[in-house]
Scaffold this motif. Structure first.
Motif, PDB file in Angstrom:
ATOM      1  N   GLY A  66     -41.225 -80.901 -11.708  1.00  0.00           N
ATOM      2  CA  GLY A  66     -40.805 -81.843 -12.537  1.00  0.00           C
ATOM      3  C   GLY A  66     -41.834 -82.579 -13.260  1.00  0.00           C
ATOM      4  O   GLY A  66     -41.642 -83.677 -13.991  1.00  0.00           O
ATOM      5  N   GLN A  67     -43.113 -82.155 -13.389  1.00  0.00           N
ATOM      6  CA  GLN A  67     -44.368 -82.719 -13.906  1.00  0.00           C
ATOM      7  C   GLN A  67     -44.430 -82.490 -15.413  1.00  0.00           C
ATOM      8  O   GLN A  67     -45.510 -82.978 -15.904  1.00  0.00           O
ATOM      9  N   LYS A  68     -43.444 -81.621 -15.927  1.00  0.00           N
ATOM     10  CA  LYS A  68     -43.928 -81.093 -17.367  1.00  0.00           C
ATOM     11  C   LYS A  68     -42.616 -81.260 -18.046  1.00  0.00           C
ATOM     12  O   LYS A  68     -41.666 -81.648 -17.744  1.00  0.00           O
ATOM     13  N   THR A  69     -43.014 -81.918 -19.528  1.00  0.00           N
ATOM     14  CA  THR A  69     -41.907 -82.145 -20.329  1.00  0.00           C
ATOM     15  C   THR A  69     -41.652 -80.833 -21.074  1.00  0.00           C
ATOM     16  O   THR A  69     -42.425 -79.911 -21.219  1.00  0.00           O
ATOM     17  N   ILE A  70     -40.584 -80.918 -21.882  1.00  0.00           N
ATOM     18  CA  ILE A  70     -40.125 -79.667 -22.690  1.00  0.00           C
ATOM     19  C   ILE A  70     -41.176 -79.191 -23.544  1.00  0.00           C
ATOM     20  O   ILE A  70     -41.573 -77.957 -23.953  1.00  0.00           O
ATOM     21  N   LYS A  71     -41.934 -80.213 -24.386  1.00  0.00           N
ATOM     22  CA  LYS A  71     -43.204 -79.793 -25.242  1.00  0.00           C
ATOM     23  C   LYS A  71     -44.115 -79.116 -24.519  1.00  0.00           C
ATOM     24  O   LYS A  71     -45.010 -78.539 -25.246  1.00  0.00           O
ATOM     25  N   ASP A  72     -44.280 -79.203 -23.204  1.00  0.00           N
ATOM     26  CA  ASP A  72     -45.239 -78.850 -22.597  1.00  0.00           C
ATOM     27  C   ASP A  72     -45.323 -77.540 -22.520  1.00  0.00           C
ATOM     28  O   ASP A  72     -46.097 -76.787 -22.173  1.00  0.00           O
ATOM     29  N   PHE A  73     -43.835 -76.758 -22.189  1.00  0.00           N
ATOM     30  CA  PHE A  73     -43.773 -75.492 -21.928  1.00  0.00           C
ATOM     31  C   PHE A  73     -42.971 -74.770 -23.128  1.00  0.00           C
ATOM     32  O   PHE A  73     -43.101 -73.433 -23.001  1.00  0.00           O
ATOM     33  N   LEU A  74     -42.615 -75.297 -23.981  1.00  0.00           N
ATOM     34  CA  LEU A  74     -41.592 -74.593 -24.903  1.00  0.00           C
ATOM     35  C   LEU A  74     -42.557 -73.898 -26.007  1.00  0.00           C
ATOM     36  O   LEU A  74     -43.265 -74.812 -26.745  1.00  0.00           O
ATOM     37  N   ILE A  75     -42.615 -72.708 -26.192  1.00  0.00           N
ATOM     38  CA  ILE A  75     -43.658 -72.206 -27.274  1.00  0.00           C
ATOM     39  C   ILE A  75     -42.980 -72.193 -28.650  1.00  0.00           C
ATOM     40  O   ILE A  75     -43.543 -72.569 -29.544  1.00  0.00           O
ATOM     41  N   GLU A  76     -41.628 -71.489 -28.705  1.00  0.00           N
ATOM     42  CA  GLU A  76     -40.974 -71.433 -29.534  1.00  0.00           C
ATOM     43  C   GLU A  76     -39.488 -71.063 -29.541  1.00  0.00           C
ATOM     44  O   GLU A  76     -39.009 -70.687 -28.472  1.00  0.00           O
TER      45      GLU A  76
END
Length: 504
Positions: free
Chosen positions: A119-129
């Protein structure tokens, strides 16, 4: 049920050592330890490829959705951590225009944010496209737990490690991927010169294509070719596209392939062919009936829309697969395009391309795909993807023997719909004459690739003759004019098409 089974498969090591205790805390601890152990030991690329090869060598279709979470995660680890997710309310819910799956996408993104890295990441951290047309998102995933969790979620049509490159880990895969700028002087026995000076390939006569030109030359029909692009160095496929008996038509070039190691890069490298394969295919389908002594294409008065969607013919990588899918959706949205030709493919199913094929098919496009051309690492494979799809028309090449015999390097199988003569029997070097990459030069091309482009050209002749027809009517006419109709051969489909009969 499939998702549950996949999750259980990943945890089988833990279950095999659990005692008879009913203490839920112990069971939870064992499950967590199992995940940790697996997290530290992803499969090697050799082990992953062995699973792929085991499937395809038995002539089964390889789908990542049939793999367990650990295998999918392992391939993601070795594939720049790229995971592509196709979401929707059901298998047919792939098009954003007709979907209300936005809530599913948002829920899945939130699940990833909750599980990935604790839970340490936000959506913008892993969403490529997020795909603009299809229900697809690309994400960067590190943790096995995330893959396990996704496989348990509703609303997922598939998850695939699209960054994984199978061919990078096959030591025998050194074929050049269909590329080359070679040229060769044509043997006089391999063509016939017709007015106003064009060379007609010997293979065209095996299908009565020159006779069909008395009825149709492809005028008014757009052929979309998705391949490695189109040469800027042969005037007949550029500024002199209207030459000799070819007139009143247009050629357009686009590029959707991104040549970058970075998954988030969106800058394409343009429409020009940097391989040579795409130029050969566009020339076979639509080269002008010129007065320069060069080979003519099947539908020499059709319009041509070329897309550089891939680096080579093997759709083995994130940007290749994305480039082809984007080209398919773009062509699907064009009313002037009737026929799409794809002399490219993979031994692995690609969900994004499958969605895009269905998208274009639903918009009335007749899509031809190569059945497969063997190299040292694929000679055990049957018909390849996407030719095995119901929404595509699969084509392979045969020799000019008195009986049906596939070309030296061509695949065959029950998914094949049509065949094209493109090789002299007993002489694999005598194939179809085509324009080369450079002005004033010629070459020979073979395999299921040239067979596919040839058939696409014949379809354009039929559609030009009957402009009000649907793709189903055009396809039925092709079947009716083929050797085996009304039956379908188990290896060669309906066989060779008689173009003259098809246009009459």
């Amino acid at each position: 049920m499939k998702n549950l089974n996949l999750r259980l498969a990943v945890l089988v090591a833990a279950f095999s050592v659990i005692s008879c205790s009913n203490d839920p805390a112990i069971e939870t601890l064992e499950e967590e330890n199992s995940v940790v152990t697996l997290q530290k030991t992803p499969l090697t690329p050799t082990q992953i490829n062995a699973k792929i090869n085991e499937t395809v060598s038995s002539r089964e279709r390889f789908e990542w959705t049939n793999m367990d979470a650990h295998t999918i995660w392992s391939a993601t680890v070795h594939g720049d951590q790229i995971l592509t997710i196709g979401y929707g309310n059901d298998d047919n819910d792939f098009n954003k225009e007709n979907s209300n799956a936005e809530s599913i996408k948002n829920r899945l993104l939130q699940r990833i944010a909750t599980v990935e890295a604790n839970g340490q990441k936000t959506i913008k951290d892993f969403l490529i496209e997020e795909d603009s047309q299809l229900n697809i998102i690309d994400v960067k995933i590190e943790d096995l737990e995330t893959v396990i969790d996704l496989l348990s979620q509703k609303g997922i049509r598939y998850i695939e490690p699209t960054g994984y490159r199978y061919l990078d880990h096959e030591v025998t895969a050194k074929s050049g991927a269909g590329c080359g700028y070679e040229s060769e002087t044509l043997n006089s026995a391999d063509y016939t010169t017709v007015a106003p000076g064009a060379k007609v390939p010997w293979t065209f006569y095996k299908h009565n294509i020159p006779a069909a030109w008395s009825y149709s030359t492809g005028s008014g029909v757009g052929i979309g070719v998705i391949d490695t692009g189109l040469t800027p160095n042969n005037s007949l496929m550029n500024g002199s596209f209207n030459d000799g008996y070819s007139s009143g038509r247009y050629v357009q070039k686009y590029g959707t392939f991104v040549d970058s190691i970075w998954p988030w890069s969106t800058r394409t490298d343009g429409p020009n062919d940097k391989c040579g394969h795409g130029t050969s295919m566009t020339a076979v389908a639509a080269a002008p009936r010129n007065n320069d002594g060069m080979p003519v294409g099947v539908a020499y008065n059709s319009n041509l829309i070329s897309y550089r969607g891939t680096k080579n013919v093997l759709l083995d990588g994130y940007h290749e697969q994305k480039g082809v899918a984007n080209a398919l959706t773009a062509l699907g949205n064009r009313s002037d395009v009737k026929v799409i030709s794809m002399s490219i493919g993979h031994i692995i199913s690609v969900g994004r391309i499958k969605d895009a094929v269905r998208y274009a098919n639903n918009r009335g496009k007749l899509i031809f795909a190569a059945g497969g051309t063997s190299t040292t690492f694929t000679n055990f494979v049957g018909v390849i993807f996407p030719a095995w799809m119901d929404e595509t028309v699969a084509v392979t090449g045969v020799t000019d023997a008195s009986y049906y015999k596939e070309c030296d390097i061509c695949h065959k199988g029950s998914d094949i719909d049509f065949t094209v003569v493109m090789q002299r029997h007993g002489n694999g070097s005598r194939t179809t004459p085509v324009l080369s990459y450079y002005n004033g030069q010629t070459d020979y091309v073979g395999g299921s690739s040239v067979a596919t482009a040839t058939t696409a050209g014949i379809a354009a002749l039929v559609w030009s003759r009957h402009p009000g027809w649907s793709k189903t009517q055009v396809l039925n006419r092709l079947k009716q004019s083929a050797d085996f109709y009304p039956y379908k051969n188990s290896q060669y489909g309906y066989g060779n098409i008689d173009a003259l009969q098809a246009v009459q």
